[in-house]
Design a protein around this motif. Structure first.
Motif: not given
Length: 348
Positions: A98, A122, A74, A7, A89, A85-86, A76, A96
């Motif tokens: 997605d 998230v 991040v 981070s 992060a 990726v999950l 995706s 994060y």
């Protein structure tokens, strides 16, 4: 695969798949606000996006080579079947987003992220068009005083520019899926329950499709019934797809051997088209409707969903933990943000 993200609040936003169709659109939108790091299998393909604010690095999710970077957030925009990726992060406490998971993978991601006890936001924003549908539905539910029933009708423009991942739903058309209907669980067959719907002045035949918002909206908005249907700008394509379902193509032809045939039914991207979506939310005694149109197409609209997601997870006071796009406060202000980027949202 010991991927190591760190981070760095002053570092770039990492866009995984940053030079794919959606990634390119997101790069052009987000590059005016943050420094960006784009990754993918072959960075040379994204060299045209490189600038003083945009750098590229190789990260092939299908290969075991580890990846390292220091980033502030991040997002995706490609499939992450092994959750690389999950995991990277969330383990590093990095915000994060997605925008590419289908329903079964959203449920898995929500479970995994929760078990990892995230210390940063998230946002699983994989409803249709990067969670734009979820945000619009939330705004309409607010206006209607509730959401007893939500109906989404998508007009998919087969002439639109699109990446290969855009027709991944073809691989799920042989699988029945669970939804909420009248407050109870119900199993639905893909491409069933057809109906004709007016979408932005286009009379479009639509049929059921498995999408993540049908899973999340009952949980977040308390919707008793949620149905998403899709139709195509070409009646011939719609007829061919329904005929393929009728002869069982998506069941007996579900393996990799038949992937080219399945995708040939729809994947013929053109120079561009307009994304049209209709959302109807029925509340106690009233119904609210919104028709969403993006003349820059579905990739642009999905990228806008991703942009709103990045703003949400990077906002001051953003809370750690798993959330969905419709959970964000003040959804009406997010509609205004979409309109500022050329999206038309006609509400009634």
């Amino acid at each position: 695969m010991n991927d190591l993200l760190e981070s760095d609040p002053t570092g770039p936003v990492l866009i995984v798949g940053g030079y794919g169709t959606v990634g390119t659109a997101l790069t052009r939108l987000a590059g005016t606000q943050w420094p960006l790091l784009l990754t993918g299998r072959n960075p040379d393909r994204g060299s045209h996006l490189a600038s003083g604010n945009v750098t590229l690095q190789r990260w092939d999710l299908s290969r075991p080579e580890p990846f390292e970077a220091k980033v502030r957030a991040v997002i995706s925009t490609v499939n992450d079947p092994d959750d690389r990726v999950l995991r990277a992060a969330v383990s590093a406490g990095i915000p994060y987003v997605d925008v590419t998971r289908w329903t079964s993978r959203v449920t898995r991601a929500a479970t995994l992220a929760t078990l990892l006890r995230p210390t940063a936001p998230v946002l699983l924003s994989s409803g249709w068009m990067g969670g734009v549908i979820n945000i619009v539905a939330a705004a309409l539910a607010q206006d209607a005083g509730g959401s007893d029933q939500i109906d989404v009708a998508i007009r998919y423009d087969i002439n639109d520019s699109a990446g290969v991942d855009s027709v991944d739903f073809m691989d799920r058309l042989g699988l029945d899926f669970e939804v909420r209907k009248g407050g109870k669980a119900a199993v639905v067959r893909p491409l069933s329950d057809t109906r004709w719907v007016d979408i932005a002045g286009h009379r479009t035949k639509v049929a059921r499709l498995d999408t993540p918002e049908q899973f999340t909206l009952p949980l977040t908005l308390g919707a008793g019934s949620v149905a998403t249907r899709i139709g195509f700008s070409s009646n011939t394509s719609t007829t061919a797809l329904l005929a393929a379902r009728a002869v069982g193509l998506f069941r007996w032809g579900s393996g990799e051997r038949w992937t080219p045939l399945r995708r040939s039914l729809l994947y013929s991207p053109g120079a561009g088209g307009t994304a049209h979506i209709r959302v109807d939310v029925k509340g106690p005694g009233t119904t609210r409707t919104a028709v969403i149109s993006d003349p820059q197409g579905q990739a642009h609209l999905t990228a806008l969903g991703g942009l709103l997601g990045l703003r949400a997870v990077l906002a001051e006071g953003a809370r750690p933990g798993v959330s969905f796009p419709e959970s964000a406060p003040d959804p009406a202000s997010r509609l205004a943000e979409l309109e500022s980027h050329g999206v038309t949202i006609l509400r009634s």
